[in-house]
Design an enzyme around this catalytic site. Structure first.
Site, PDB file in Angstrom:
ATOM      1  N   CYS A 227       0.826  -1.207   0.000  1.00 49.38           N
ATOM      2  CA  CYS A 227       0.000   0.000   0.000  1.00 49.38           C
ATOM      3  C   CYS A 227       0.866   1.265   0.000  1.00 49.38           C
ATOM      4  CB  CYS A 227      -0.990  -0.049   1.162  1.00 49.38           C
ATOM      5  SG  CYS A 227      -2.458   0.931   0.814  1.00 49.38           S
TER       6      CYS A 227
ATOM      7  N   HIS B  87      -3.282  -5.280   1.825  1.00 53.74           N
ATOM      8  CA  HIS B  87      -2.507  -5.019   3.033  1.00 53.74           C
ATOM      9  C   HIS B  87      -3.087  -5.719   4.237  1.00 53.74           C
ATOM     10  CE1 HIS B  87      -5.627  -2.300   4.089  1.00 53.74           C
ATOM     11  NE2 HIS B  87      -5.315  -1.406   3.192  1.00 53.74           N
TER      12      HIS B  87
HETATM   13  N1  GLN Z   1      -1.827   7.027   2.005  1.00 51.90           N
HETATM   14  C1  GLN Z   1      -1.960   6.146   0.888  1.00 51.90           C
HETATM   15  C2  GLN Z   1      -3.309   6.261   0.199  1.00 51.90           C
HETATM   16  O1  GLN Z   1      -4.292   6.573   0.815  1.00 51.90           O
HETATM   17  C3  GLN Z   1      -1.694   4.722   1.313  1.00 51.90           C
HETATM   18  C4  GLN Z   1      -2.699   4.201   2.299  1.00 51.90           C
HETATM   19  C5  GLN Z   1      -2.351   2.880   2.894  1.00 51.90           C
HETATM   20  O2  GLN Z   1      -1.172   2.544   3.046  1.00 51.90           O
HETATM   21  N2  GLN Z   1      -3.359   2.134   3.276  1.00 51.90           N
HETATM   22  O3  GLN Z   1      -3.396   6.025  -0.990  1.00 51.90           O
END
Ligand code: GLN
Length: 255
Positions: free
Chosen positions: A103, A208
């Site tokens: 992610c 994730h």
């Molecule tokens: N901040 C990033 C997004 O929202 C990754 C989010 C995450 O790692 N779940 O796209």
């Protein structure tokens, strides 16, 4: 978490990048799965962390893990990743170490993550670019066919099942191989039908949280690649619970 190997067995040396900042979805659980599956086989395990301000020696680890993060934490880590860890990561990738980004970590393995007028540079290990969208976040259970193979599984394709939650939409460069094709869920951008990216042993995915608890076969694939052996060479384990977990994650995604 460290464990010595049984005689004649190797040790998997894992480096968690920014475990205190890039960890919002049970990322420690992914590391635990690696540790347990090594320990159950008499394979040694060593976990080290590399955080803000620390230089990274790419020779010292077989597998690098960078988890999910909020935009704010990603911003903090991105500058440090480039200044102190980029060269080490590229050297590690060249010698075949496994680098897994999940992610937010996946986004930082690419060229850039754009948030409005700001562009955060990544380490360019994957030919991908991510742009934060104003559309609703891409959230939900997801299942993909993975471009990696371990033996055969029914129709010959392995499935990864998990959960995604991201605002970033990721586009692959023209020669970049995706990690898989979306069976259910949004994937990289909600429209391309592609999920994640893989170049050699560098991988990124939006699946994730408990990615590895839900996909124990993939944990073994990563362990084998990091130890430079064939996954078939790993001792089989009693995976009744892990298989049930995988099926339940698939069912949640409708696959
Ligand atoms: N901040 C990033 C997004 O929202 C990754 C989010 C995450 O790692 N779940 O796209």
């Amino acid at each position: 978490m460290d464990a010595s190997p049984q005689a004649g067995r190797p040790t998997l040396r894992v480096c968690a990048l920014y475990p205190d900042l890039m960890n919002i979805y049970a990322d420690r659980g992914n590391l635990l799965v690696l540790e347990r599956r090594c320990r159950w086989r008499g394979i040694g395990f060593r976990l080290q962390a590399s955080g803000l301000g620390e230089e990274l020696d790419g020779e010292q680890h077989d597998l690098f893990y960078i988890g999910g993060g909020q935009d704010r934490d990603q911003q903090l880590c991105a500058a440090d990743l480039i200044a102190r860890k980029r060269a080490g990561l590229h050297a590690a990738a060249r010698r075949g170490a496994v680098i897994l980004g999940v992610c937010g970590g996946y986004q930082l393995l690419g060229h850039s993550y754009t948030l409005g007028s700001e562009e955060i540079d990544g380490v360019s290990l994957l030919d991908v670019r991510t742009v934060r969208s104003d559309q609703p976040r891409l959230i939900g259970n997801v299942a993909i066919t993975a471009a990696v193979q371990v033996g055969t599984d029914g129709d010959g394709e392995r499935v990864l099942a998990g959960f995604e939650n991201h605002a970033g939409h990721t586009r692959l460069g023209s020669g970049q191989q995706p990690l898989g094709r979306v069976l259910r869920g949004h994937g990289n951008d909600g429209s391309s039908g592609l999920e994640g990216a893989i170049s050699g042993n560098t991988l990124g995915t939006y699946l994730h949280g408990p990615l590895l608890p839900k996909n124990a076969w993939f944990a073994d694939w990563l362990i084998a690649r990091a130890l430079c052996i064939d996954p078939d060479e790993l001792d089989p384990l009693d995976d009744a619970l892990e298989d049930a977990t995988h099926l339940s994650a698939r069912r949640a995604a409708g696959v």
